[in-house]
Scaffold this active site. Sequence first.
Site, PDB file in Angstrom:
ATOM      1  N   THR A  90      -2.381  -7.510   5.149  1.00  0.00           N
ATOM      2  CA  THR A  90      -3.280  -7.213   4.044  1.00  0.00           C
ATOM      3  C   THR A  90      -4.549  -6.521   4.464  1.00  0.00           C
ATOM      4  O   THR A  90      -4.913  -6.542   5.635  1.00  0.00           O
ATOM      5  CB  THR A  90      -3.678  -8.596   3.467  1.00  0.00           C
ATOM      6  OG1 THR A  90      -2.514  -9.178   2.965  1.00  0.00           O
ATOM      7  CG2 THR A  90      -4.753  -8.548   2.430  1.00  0.00           C
ATOM      8  N   SER A  95      -0.673  -2.773   4.857  1.00  0.00           N
ATOM      9  CA  SER A  95      -1.396  -2.715   3.579  1.00  0.00           C
ATOM     10  C   SER A  95      -0.974  -1.465   2.834  1.00  0.00           C
ATOM     11  O   SER A  95      -0.649  -0.446   3.450  1.00  0.00           O
ATOM     12  CB  SER A  95      -2.906  -2.649   3.815  1.00  0.00           C
ATOM     13  OG  SER A  95      -3.337  -3.676   4.657  1.00  0.00           O
ATOM     14  N   ASP A 117      -5.852  -5.016  -1.336  1.00  0.00           N
ATOM     15  CA  ASP A 117      -4.711  -4.127  -1.592  1.00  0.00           C
ATOM     16  C   ASP A 117      -3.640  -4.966  -2.305  1.00  0.00           C
ATOM     17  O   ASP A 117      -3.887  -6.125  -2.640  1.00  0.00           O
ATOM     18  CB  ASP A 117      -4.188  -3.543  -0.272  1.00  0.00           C
ATOM     19  CG  ASP A 117      -3.378  -4.559   0.526  1.00  0.00           C
ATOM     20  OD1 ASP A 117      -2.196  -4.294   0.806  1.00  0.00           O
ATOM     21  OD2 ASP A 117      -3.940  -5.622   0.841  1.00  0.00           O
ATOM     22  N   LYS A 136      -3.704 -10.521  -4.809  1.00  0.00           N
ATOM     23  CA  LYS A 136      -4.261 -11.249  -3.673  1.00  0.00           C
ATOM     24  C   LYS A 136      -5.632 -11.837  -3.955  1.00  0.00           C
ATOM     25  O   LYS A 136      -6.182 -12.541  -3.096  1.00  0.00           O
ATOM     26  CB  LYS A 136      -4.346 -10.312  -2.458  1.00  0.00           C
ATOM     27  CG  LYS A 136      -2.997  -9.737  -2.106  1.00  0.00           C
ATOM     28  CD  LYS A 136      -3.013  -8.958  -0.832  1.00  0.00           C
ATOM     29  CE  LYS A 136      -1.719  -8.195  -0.665  1.00  0.00           C
ATOM     30  NZ  LYS A 136      -1.648  -7.468   0.592  1.00  0.00           N
ATOM     31  N   ARG A 173      -0.011  -4.971  -1.388  1.00  0.00           N
ATOM     32  CA  ARG A 173       1.310  -4.918  -0.746  1.00  0.00           C
ATOM     33  C   ARG A 173       1.618  -6.256  -0.081  1.00  0.00           C
ATOM     34  O   ARG A 173       0.794  -6.788   0.678  1.00  0.00           O
ATOM     35  CB  ARG A 173       1.331  -3.801   0.300  1.00  0.00           C
ATOM     36  CG  ARG A 173       2.606  -3.774   1.146  1.00  0.00           C
ATOM     37  CD  ARG A 173       2.566  -2.664   2.173  1.00  0.00           C
ATOM     38  NE  ARG A 173       2.731  -1.344   1.552  1.00  0.00           N
ATOM     39  CZ  ARG A 173       2.823  -0.209   2.243  1.00  0.00           C
ATOM     40  NH1 ARG A 173       2.743  -0.232   3.547  1.00  0.00           N
ATOM     41  NH2 ARG A 173       2.969   0.937   1.621  1.00  0.00           N
ATOM     42  N   GLY A 204      -2.554 -13.466   5.124  1.00  0.00           N
ATOM     43  CA  GLY A 204      -1.749 -14.376   5.935  1.00  0.00           C
ATOM     44  C   GLY A 204      -0.417 -14.613   5.269  1.00  0.00           C
ATOM     45  O   GLY A 204       0.171 -13.699   4.700  1.00  0.00           O
ATOM     46  N   SER A 260      -4.679  -7.599   8.275  1.00  0.00           N
ATOM     47  CA  SER A 260      -4.291  -6.617   9.296  1.00  0.00           C
ATOM     48  C   SER A 260      -5.084  -5.317   9.154  1.00  0.00           C
ATOM     49  O   SER A 260      -5.275  -4.594  10.121  1.00  0.00           O
ATOM     50  CB  SER A 260      -2.799  -6.337   9.221  1.00  0.00           C
ATOM     51  OG  SER A 260      -2.448  -5.970   7.910  1.00  0.00           O
ATOM     52  N   ASP A 310      -3.340   1.240   7.802  1.00  0.00           N
ATOM     53  CA  ASP A 310      -2.637   0.043   8.246  1.00  0.00           C
ATOM     54  C   ASP A 310      -1.273  -0.008   7.564  1.00  0.00           C
ATOM     55  O   ASP A 310      -1.172   0.084   6.333  1.00  0.00           O
ATOM     56  CB  ASP A 310      -3.453  -1.209   7.894  1.00  0.00           C
ATOM     57  CG  ASP A 310      -2.695  -2.476   8.178  1.00  0.00           C
ATOM     58  OD1 ASP A 310      -2.769  -3.414   7.358  1.00  0.00           O
ATOM     59  OD2 ASP A 310      -2.023  -2.543   9.231  1.00  0.00           O
TER      60      ASP A 310
END
Lengths: 197, 258
Positions: B31, B199, B47, B63, B49, B77, B159, B196
């Site tokens: 994330t 994400s 984000d 999220k 995803r 996580g 991430s 990333d």
Amino acid sequence: MAVEYNGGVVMAADSRTTTGAYIANRVADKLTPIHEKIYVCRSGSAADTQFIAENVKYWLDMHGVTLGELPLVKTASSLIQRLCYYNKNNFMAGMICAGWDPVDGGQVFSVPIGGVRVRQPFAVGGSGSTYIYGYCDANYHENMTLDECLEFVQNAVALAMARDGSSGGVIRTTVINEHGVERNMIPGNALPRFSEY
Amino acid sequence: MSAGFDFDNLIRNTLLERSGYQMPGALKTGTTIVGIVYNGGVVLGADTRATEGPIVADKNCEKIHYITDNIYCCGAGTAADTEMTTALISSQLELHRLATGRQPRVITALTMLKKLLFKYQGHISAALILGGVDHTGAHLYNIFPHGSTQKLPFVTMGSGSLAAMAVFEAGYKKDLSKEEAITLVTNAINAGIYNDLGSGSNVDVTVLTKDGTEVMRNHVVQEKLYVPPAYHFERGTTAVLNEEVTPLTRAVAMDVDH
């Protein structure tokens, strides 16, 4: 680190918290109050030291209220030791408890990993401490004035920050004496400088 | 029943793995989540995803979790861990609100979350950004899976946190306006989405102020490069060979005596 001087204690710490190679917080406050005139320096696992500090803060608060007086630094450090020693297999916490009380004045107690508790004229801890034992042993002397003490800790922490990758950011200082508590901060671009090599 | 986690399946799973069975992965949110304090309150961003290994399991997951009307929490996580942890504390805080008769404070949510996570010694893989406004002001906190917390003016987790933090460090200043804060948050999440792999998709934003909360779900939407076809088939696409109708009126048993 924490140092006793004639009248109280001076505490100092860097401000870097890392998760591996990433700096999770570059402005962390590692000098945590657990009572009006008792602070702890925290090193090791952030989760463990925060847990310990917050629990001891609670117990000390209750103790202070029941006693009707300012709790003693040796009591505070003993509570920290109790948690750290009896849970030594589950904690990674190096704490330095320092403060001022009306009975014994300024005191510094070191409670490193393992849970031994020892009173010292000055104590250093954390990953950067290894680099400054020599500097501290050479430059500490008894009966330092407040200004001498502040210069001592600021230089020591700056030197540690220069050599240890896990230390850095700003230098936070706390002075505790019978008159009260004074907190200060030296930003990273105003640190004491030594050899440029 | 013993307290804590039950590791019996671990033995079974190890045996299965050894005999060549392909294990499904845990659904991680891989994330980018961010939070920033501005002059009127807090802005949270995320984000959308959710990944299961290399596969995108959910292209538009949420999220930013509701804790109370004035407190929201972004989670990175393991998706199940962030979802259940935030839901549990949300529930506890509602009861707390009814018992105390006051608007819940952000620090209360923080203490409840860190106590839970510390108790589980990091086995609950929830890295959270907690933000909210109460009568003491606007507050923003970082919470790590092991239970440590930081109070900061701007934070990033997940991430994509390094990409997002780079944007924040370059663009943050004190006393941002609401528009500046939302722009900065959007740019930070975009940095995570583009740089990333964990994400992606859309940007969710939530703005919390003392006058209320504004949830901007899908504030920025990904350009749709692929639209899945409609799954509607005409009658007769599959040839009907035989038809048999059985009335079910007598087949349902009643378990209540009148």
